[in-house]
Write an enzyme that holds these catalytic residues in place. Structure first.
Site, short mmCIF file in Angstrom:
data_model
loop_
_atom_site.label_atom_id
_atom_site.label_comp_id
_atom_site.label_asym_id
_atom_site.label_seq_id
_atom_site.Cartn_x
_atom_site.Cartn_y
_atom_site.Cartn_z
N SER A 47 76.08 -16.99 15.03
CA SER A 47 75.41 -15.68 15.07
C SER A 47 74.60 -15.43 13.79
N PHE A 106 68.61 -7.68 12.91
CA PHE A 106 67.68 -7.34 13.99
C PHE A 106 68.19 -6.09 14.69
N LEU A 138 67.84 -3.62 17.59
CA LEU A 138 67.28 -3.20 18.87
C LEU A 138 68.25 -2.22 19.56
N TRP A 182 75.87 -2.07 16.64
CA TRP A 182 76.25 -3.44 16.99
C TRP A 182 75.30 -4.45 16.38
N SER A 234 74.48 -7.50 14.11
CA SER A 234 75.03 -8.63 13.37
C SER A 234 74.34 -8.73 12.01
N ARG A 281 68.43 -16.59 22.83
CA ARG A 281 69.24 -16.91 24.02
C ARG A 281 69.24 -18.42 24.27
N GLU A 303 72.82 -10.28 23.47
CA GLU A 303 71.59 -10.97 23.90
C GLU A 303 71.42 -10.87 25.42
P1 TGC Z 1 60.48 -4.79 31.82
O1 TGC Z 1 59.71 -3.64 32.38
O2 TGC Z 1 60.99 -5.86 32.74
O3 TGC Z 1 59.64 -5.49 30.66
C1 TGC Z 1 59.07 -4.74 29.60
C2 TGC Z 1 58.02 -5.61 28.94
O4 TGC Z 1 58.65 -6.74 28.32
C3 TGC Z 1 58.14 -7.96 28.93
N1 TGC Z 1 59.26 -8.89 29.00
C4 TGC Z 1 59.38 -9.94 28.20
N2 TGC Z 1 58.56 -10.41 27.24
C5 TGC Z 1 58.97 -11.51 26.58
N3 TGC Z 1 60.15 -12.12 26.82
C6 TGC Z 1 61.00 -11.67 27.78
N4 TGC Z 1 62.17 -12.27 27.99
C7 TGC Z 1 60.62 -10.53 28.52
N5 TGC Z 1 61.21 -9.79 29.51
C8 TGC Z 1 60.36 -8.79 29.78
C9 TGC Z 1 57.60 -7.55 30.26
O5 TGC Z 1 56.60 -8.43 30.71
C10 TGC Z 1 57.01 -6.17 29.94
O6 TGC Z 1 55.81 -6.38 29.22
P2 TGC Z 1 54.59 -5.32 29.34
O7 TGC Z 1 53.60 -5.81 28.37
O8 TGC Z 1 54.17 -5.38 30.77
O9 TGC Z 1 55.16 -3.97 28.97
O10 TGC Z 1 61.69 -4.18 30.95
P3 TGC Z 1 62.92 -3.31 31.43
O11 TGC Z 1 62.89 -2.06 30.62
O12 TGC Z 1 62.96 -3.20 32.93
O13 TGC Z 1 64.16 -4.19 30.92
C11 TGC Z 1 64.32 -5.50 31.36
C12 TGC Z 1 65.64 -6.08 30.84
C13 TGC Z 1 66.82 -5.29 31.37
C14 TGC Z 1 65.72 -7.50 31.36
C15 TGC Z 1 65.66 -6.13 29.31
O14 TGC Z 1 65.50 -4.91 28.73
C16 TGC Z 1 66.87 -6.84 28.73
O15 TGC Z 1 66.81 -8.03 28.54
N6 TGC Z 1 67.99 -6.10 28.43
C17 TGC Z 1 69.10 -6.69 27.68
C18 TGC Z 1 69.06 -6.17 26.27
C19 TGC Z 1 69.38 -7.24 25.29
O16 TGC Z 1 69.37 -8.43 25.54
N7 TGC Z 1 69.64 -6.82 24.07
C20 TGC Z 1 69.92 -7.73 23.02
C21 TGC Z 1 70.00 -7.03 21.69
S1 TGC Z 1 69.91 -8.15 20.34
C22 TGC Z 1 71.38 -8.93 20.34
O17 TGC Z 1 72.21 -8.77 21.16
C23 TGC Z 1 71.56 -9.87 19.23
S2 TGC Z 1 73.13 -10.56 19.10
C24 TGC Z 1 72.73 -11.76 18.00
C25 TGC Z 1 73.84 -12.60 17.54
O18 TGC Z 1 74.73 -12.08 16.84
O19 TGC Z 1 73.77 -13.82 17.81
P1 FAD Z 2 75.86 -1.38 28.34
O1 FAD Z 2 74.39 -1.60 28.42
O2 FAD Z 2 76.37 0.01 28.27
O3 FAD Z 2 76.53 -2.14 29.56
C1 FAD Z 2 77.87 -1.87 30.00
C2 FAD Z 2 78.10 -2.61 31.32
O4 FAD Z 2 77.18 -2.13 32.31
C3 FAD Z 2 77.85 -4.10 31.22
O5 FAD Z 2 78.80 -4.81 31.98
C4 FAD Z 2 76.47 -4.29 31.80
O6 FAD Z 2 76.28 -5.58 32.36
C5 FAD Z 2 76.46 -3.22 32.86
N1 FAD Z 2 75.11 -2.79 33.22
C6 FAD Z 2 74.20 -2.16 32.43
N2 FAD Z 2 73.05 -1.96 33.09
C7 FAD Z 2 73.23 -2.48 34.32
C8 FAD Z 2 72.41 -2.60 35.48
N3 FAD Z 2 71.13 -2.18 35.51
N4 FAD Z 2 72.92 -3.19 36.58
C9 FAD Z 2 74.20 -3.65 36.59
N5 FAD Z 2 75.03 -3.57 35.54
C10 FAD Z 2 74.54 -3.00 34.42
N6 FAD Z 2 72.24 -5.77 19.28
C11 FAD Z 2 71.18 -5.85 18.42
O7 FAD Z 2 70.16 -5.20 18.61
N7 FAD Z 2 71.24 -6.66 17.32
C12 FAD Z 2 72.34 -7.41 17.03
O8 FAD Z 2 72.36 -8.14 16.04
C13 FAD Z 2 73.48 -7.33 17.90
N8 FAD Z 2 74.61 -7.99 17.58
C14 FAD Z 2 75.75 -7.77 18.35
C15 FAD Z 2 76.97 -8.30 17.93
C16 FAD Z 2 78.12 -8.05 18.67
C17 FAD Z 2 79.44 -8.58 18.18
C18 FAD Z 2 78.06 -7.30 19.87
C19 FAD Z 2 79.28 -7.06 20.70
C20 FAD Z 2 76.84 -6.77 20.28
C21 FAD Z 2 75.68 -6.99 19.52
N9 FAD Z 2 74.46 -6.39 19.87
C22 FAD Z 2 73.37 -6.49 19.04
C23 FAD Z 2 74.39 -5.46 21.02
C24 FAD Z 2 74.35 -6.16 22.37
O9 FAD Z 2 73.10 -6.72 22.62
C25 FAD Z 2 74.72 -5.10 23.43
O10 FAD Z 2 76.12 -4.86 23.29
C26 FAD Z 2 74.40 -5.57 24.83
O11 FAD Z 2 73.00 -5.66 25.03
C27 FAD Z 2 75.00 -4.63 25.90
O12 FAD Z 2 74.75 -3.28 25.61
P2 FAD Z 2 75.96 -2.22 25.63
O13 FAD Z 2 77.05 -2.75 24.77
O14 FAD Z 2 75.38 -0.91 25.26
O15 FAD Z 2 76.48 -2.23 27.11
#
Ligand code: TGC
Ligand code: FAD
Length: 401
Positions: free
Chosen positions: A107, A145, A147, A178, A180, A260, A380
């Site tokens: 991470s 990062f 988000l 959350w 990292s 990812r 992610e």
């Molecule tokens: P949607 O309307 O589908 O898309 C909005 C705009 O984004 C574009 N797009 C992408 N562009 C580049 N790469 C991708 N993978 C893309 N996916 C979508 C899309 O074309 C559009 O562009 P534009 O120009 O037309 O506006 O967006 P939505 O609001 O419906 O959401 C889609 C969804 C649910 C898939 C997305 O929001 C999502 O992936 N949600 C999950 C959130 C997430 O992954 N959060 C991660 C936070 S960071 C983290 O967890 C770090 S942990 C790090 C560690 O410790 O290792």
């Molecule tokens: P929620 O979005 O509230 O989701 C809760 C449940 O609902 C999940 O099971 C999910 O799958 C489900 N759900 C949500 N929407 C839908 C839908 N449309 N349909 C069906 N099911 C749905 N974020 C950063 O930005 N930067 C970081 O560095 C980072 N590091 C992290 C480190 C750790 C240890 C952890 C635990 C998280 C970290 N995150 C980071 C945040 C991480 O990306 C979020 O926890 C993750 O995206 C899920 O968001 P949430 O926890 O708010 O869960």
């Protein structure tokens, strides 16, 4: 560094990675040399201590300069900015080696390389690249990062963090959670909305007035990695800190693709570590006068683990080839992240059972890996979200809303 006495039983043995389908033959000599040098460093500096660090919720920030010198931060970014300039398969192999030891250490690397350095490289000005990338590559500077927000995790587009244009600077307000690396990061790449509601990236530096990074305690997962919040209370951000070359959710989501992809490789390392520890144990441990490896039920667990590892290796290497050719799609990356983390989690659970009671101790890696993977399957993009991304790609119908 914590004491030598913490050397765990798993580290006392030389690690061998399973390679049932000779996937190694598809790697270059350079890939294998990189893997060996990363493995050697981890075997000496991380594996012997990781159990103790995780037990004590200790993040080894003292290692970041060595990690930088080894090329663990931004391995596929160009040499011009002090980075190794390797291909994406080498990046994946490095993540596999690091996560084999611990997902929390991976991470630290993923966030630094894919979520801090990559957006600066991809969306930053030349001045921003020259200012930050060499220091981030060497570990002189660490980043995080931002988000996710308290009320916007899977749906980052709903974020509330925002900035206003105050003429000579931007004024940033809101919070992220959350995050990292946040408790010790020198900079944060923060995604926030402008007055028109459009998402942009800003580089926020530690020391800016109104910017704080409280630590999140009480985690059962990723205990060797620090997680925290980012709080912005009227933070004045210089205008030159805005990333000029992207706007909209595609900015942060584009970086997530890179991270990812690294997780898809990393989770293979976890699965291999669990498999290997269980295989060894099952050959040594006797019950009913025989090694437990001689019982069909234990062979089933080992055979299924190796089958899944082999499938993960083949899927991910092909994805790596597509990445190198610039052809990998976000949906393909989602499929690999989702599949591999889920498979690794199942392998951690099954192989832990092979060890009976010993499996719940820190003498073996399964329990720590299993707890770590509960975060990896969540961050992610959760397991569910990645399934919906695949569903959307197959059908053209968005089932998120
Ligand atoms: P949607 O309307 O589908 O898309 C909005 C705009 O984004 C574009 N797009 C992408 N562009 C580049 N790469 C991708 N993978 C893309 N996916 C979508 C899309 O074309 C559009 O562009 P534009 O120009 O037309 O506006 O967006 P939505 O609001 O419906 O959401 C889609 C969804 C649910 C898939 C997305 O929001 C999502 O992936 N949600 C999950 C959130 C997430 O992954 N959060 C991660 C936070 S960071 C983290 O967890 C770090 S942990 C790090 C560690 O410790 O290792
Ligand atoms: P929620 O979005 O509230 O989701 C809760 C449940 O609902 C999940 O099971 C999910 O799958 C489900 N759900 C949500 N929407 C839908 C839908 N449309 N349909 C069906 N099911 C749905 N974020 C950063 O930005 N930067 C970081 O560095 C980072 N590091 C992290 C480190 C750790 C240890 C952890 C635990 C998280 C970290 N995150 C980071 C945040 C991480 O990306 C979020 O926890 C993750 O995206 C899920 O968001 P949430 O926890 O708010 O869960």
């Amino acid at each position: 560094m914590l004491k030598e006495q913490s050397v765990s039983r798993q580290a006392a043995h030389k690690y061998e990675a399973p390679d049932y389908y000779m996937v190694d033959d598809l790697l270059s000599e350079e890939h294998k040399l990189i893997r060996q040098s990363v493995r050697d460093w981890l075997n000496e500096h991380v594996s012997p201590y990781i159990n103790e660090w995780a037990q004590n919720n200790h993040c080894p920030t003292n290692l970041v300069k060595e990690m930088g010198a080894l090329g663990l931060f931004g391995p596929s970014l160009p040499e011009k900015y002090g980075c190794p300039g390797l291909d994406d398969i080498a990046y994946g192999i490095i993540m596999q080696e690091v996560e084999r030891v611990d997902s929390g250490i991976r991470s630290m690397c993923s966030v630094q390389g894919s979520l801090v350095m990559y957006p600066i490289f991809k969306y930053g000005s030349e001045a921003q690249k020259m200012k930050y990338l060499p220091k981030l590559a060497s570990g002189e500077m660490m980043g995080c990062f931002g988000l996710t927000e308290p009320d916007h995790g899977s749906n980052p587009g709903g974020m509330l963090t925002n900035y206003t244009d105050e003429g000579d600077h931007y004024l940033l307000n809101g919070s992220k959670t959350w995050i990292s690396n946040s408790p010790f990061a020198d900079i944060a790449v923060v995604w926030a909305k402008n007055e028109e509601g459009r998402i942009h990236g800003l580089i926020v530096e530690r020391g800016m007035e109104g910017f704080t990074t409280p630590k999140i305690d009480n985690k059962w997962s990723l205990r060797a990695s620090d997680t925290g919040e980012l709080v912005f209370d009227n933070v004045k951000v210089p205008k030159e800190n805005l990333l000029p070359n992207v706007s909209g959710l595609r900015g942060p989501l584009g970086c997530l693709d890179k991270a990812r992809y690294g997780i898809a490789w990393g989770s293979i390392g976890v699965a291999m570590d669990c498999y290997y520890a269980a295989l060894r144990y099952s050959q040594e441990r006797e019950q009913f006068g025989k090694p437990i490896a001689s019982f069909q039920l234990q062979q089933k667990k080992l055979a299924e683990a190796l089958t899944e590892i082999t499938k993960m290796q083949l899927l991910t290497l092909r994805l790596g080839q597509l990445m190198v050719e610039g052809k990998a799609t976000s949906a393909q990356i989602s499929m690999a992240k989702r599949n591999n983390v889920d498979s690794a989690l199942q392998i951690a659970r099954e192989t832990r059972q092979i060890l009976g009671g010993m499996g719940i101790t820190g003498d073996y890696p399964m329990m720590r890996h299993m707890m770590n993977l509960e975060s990896v399957i969540t961050y992610e993009g959760t397991h569910d979200i990645h399934l919906l991304i695949t569903g959307y790609d197959i059908t053209g119908i968005n089932a998120f809303r």
